[in-house]
Design a protein around this motif. Structure first.
Motif, PDB file in Angstrom:
ATOM      1  N   ASN A   1      43.665   9.435 -26.621  1.00  0.00           N
ATOM      2  CA  ASN A   1      44.660  10.661 -26.664  1.00  0.00           C
ATOM      3  C   ASN A   1      46.069  10.589 -26.644  1.00  0.00           C
ATOM      4  O   ASN A   1      46.427  10.042 -25.859  1.00  0.00           O
ATOM      5  CB  ASN A   1      43.892  11.495 -25.396  1.00  0.00           C
ATOM      6  N   LEU A   2      46.728  11.005 -27.815  1.00  0.00           N
ATOM      7  CA  LEU A   2      47.984  10.929 -27.783  1.00  0.00           C
ATOM      8  C   LEU A   2      48.910  11.986 -27.239  1.00  0.00           C
ATOM      9  O   LEU A   2      49.953  11.594 -27.148  1.00  0.00           O
ATOM     10  CB  LEU A   2      48.394  10.733 -29.453  1.00  0.00           C
ATOM     11  N   THR A   3      47.990  13.208 -26.937  1.00  0.00           N
ATOM     12  CA  THR A   3      48.505  14.163 -26.050  1.00  0.00           C
ATOM     13  C   THR A   3      49.465  13.830 -25.187  1.00  0.00           C
ATOM     14  O   THR A   3      50.729  14.313 -24.475  1.00  0.00           O
ATOM     15  CB  THR A   3      47.780  15.251 -25.772  1.00  0.00           C
TER      16      THR A   3
ATOM     17  N   VAL B   1      52.984  12.452 -26.209  1.00  0.00           N
ATOM     18  CA  VAL B   1      53.778  13.416 -26.716  1.00  0.00           C
ATOM     19  C   VAL B   1      54.192  14.468 -25.720  1.00  0.00           C
ATOM     20  O   VAL B   1      55.532  14.493 -26.089  1.00  0.00           O
ATOM     21  CB  VAL B   1      52.761  14.020 -27.819  1.00  0.00           C
TER      22      VAL B   1
ATOM     23  N   GLU C   1      56.417  17.619 -32.583  1.00  0.00           N
ATOM     24  CA  GLU C   1      55.275  16.880 -32.115  1.00  0.00           C
ATOM     25  C   GLU C   1      54.302  16.239 -33.393  1.00  0.00           C
ATOM     26  O   GLU C   1      53.984  15.146 -33.002  1.00  0.00           O
ATOM     27  CB  GLU C   1      54.411  18.177 -31.541  1.00  0.00           C
ATOM     28  N   SER C   2      54.397  16.865 -34.482  1.00  0.00           N
ATOM     29  CA  SER C   2      53.672  15.973 -35.551  1.00  0.00           C
ATOM     30  C   SER C   2      54.483  14.681 -35.710  1.00  0.00           C
ATOM     31  O   SER C   2      53.799  13.755 -36.104  1.00  0.00           O
ATOM     32  CB  SER C   2      53.494  16.751 -36.695  1.00  0.00           C
TER      33      SER C   2
ATOM     34  N   ARG D   1      53.529  11.971 -33.257  1.00  0.00           N
ATOM     35  CA  ARG D   1      52.209  11.651 -33.391  1.00  0.00           C
ATOM     36  C   ARG D   1      52.104  10.759 -34.773  1.00  0.00           C
ATOM     37  O   ARG D   1      51.513   9.658 -34.510  1.00  0.00           O
ATOM     38  CB  ARG D   1      51.403  12.931 -33.536  1.00  0.00           C
TER      39      ARG D   1
ATOM     40  N   LEU E   1      51.166   6.860 -34.391  1.00  0.00           N
ATOM     41  CA  LEU E   1      50.074   6.195 -35.172  1.00  0.00           C
ATOM     42  C   LEU E   1      50.450   5.040 -36.095  1.00  0.00           C
ATOM     43  O   LEU E   1      49.887   3.992 -36.235  1.00  0.00           O
ATOM     44  CB  LEU E   1      49.519   7.222 -36.308  1.00  0.00           C
TER      45      LEU E   1
ATOM     46  N   LEU F   1      42.940  14.929 -34.173  1.00  0.00           N
ATOM     47  CA  LEU F   1      44.376  14.489 -33.884  1.00  0.00           C
ATOM     48  C   LEU F   1      44.676  13.076 -33.114  1.00  0.00           C
ATOM     49  O   LEU F   1      45.621  12.686 -33.088  1.00  0.00           O
ATOM     50  CB  LEU F   1      45.137  15.624 -33.021  1.00  0.00           C
ATOM     51  N   ASP F   2      43.535  12.659 -32.710  1.00  0.00           N
ATOM     52  CA  ASP F   2      43.659  11.376 -32.094  1.00  0.00           C
ATOM     53  C   ASP F   2      42.827  10.144 -32.770  1.00  0.00           C
ATOM     54  O   ASP F   2      41.860  10.478 -33.276  1.00  0.00           O
ATOM     55  CB  ASP F   2      42.741  11.633 -30.583  1.00  0.00           C
TER      56      ASP F   2
END
Length: 180
Positions: free
Chosen positions: A2-4, A7, A37-38, A41, A45, A71-72
């Motif tokens: 989970n990258l949330t 971020v 945010e994008s 991410r 990645l 998204l992950d």
């Protein structure tokens, strides 16, 4: 993975840094966090992919891949083939219920030139071929040469044999094939 949380941590750090710049800097930081945010991410990645590539180079012939699900990212680890000896003859005979395969391509005498063909396999068959070749420590091509050689060396096989051949004539033409 989970990258949330990462971020969100970056967003929080940006807000803390903006506090030092006053009200205008804080407002600007709030407006920039959504578009960043994008980008954050994507940067994470890229870092994870570079790490997976480094790990793969140390793990070879195994590998680590990063795959994106939603998204992950998730990691897919392919361990190197086991060091324990593999009895290819017994495995092949058990799977195919036929005589053991011909010797590996490296032991088959070279009869001169080679020919190239295109072979289309269903995805599930291709996966099984790749798995079998890996277990035998061979390339897919070498494994296929060995399997074809073994099939051709069986009595009653090949185009001139009639043991397993079935022909059907019907409306509009005929059908020809092999039945096991």
């Amino acid at each position: 993975m989970n990258l949330t949380q990462y971020v969100d941590q970056l967003r929080q750090e940006l807000a803390v840094a903006a506090e030092a710049g006053g009200q205008e800097a804080r407002a600007l930081a709030e407006r920039l966090t959504a578009p960043l945010e994008s980008a954050a991410r994507l940067t994470l990645l890229n870092a994870l992919s570079a790490a997976a590539e480094e790990i793969t180079s140390d793990l070879a012939p195994g590998s680590v891949d990063v795959r994106l699900r939603g998204l992950d990212p998730e990691f897919v680890v392919t361990p190197p083939p086991s060091a324990e000896p593999f009895d290819a003859e017994a495995e092949y005979a058990a799977l195919m219920a036929v005589k053991p395969p011909a010797p590996p391509a490296s032991e088959v005498p070279d009869e001169g030139g080679t020919a190239r063909i295109n072979l289309r396999l269903p995805a599930h068959v291709k996966a099984r071929v790749e798995e079998a070749a890996s277990r035998d420590g061979l390339s897919v091509n070498a494994w296929l040469v060995r399997a074809v050689s073994a099939a051709l060396d069986q009595p009653g096989s090949g185009p001139g044999a009639t043991g397993g051949r079935r022909e059907a004539r019907g409306f509009g033409g005929g059908f020809t094939g092999w039945v096991r």
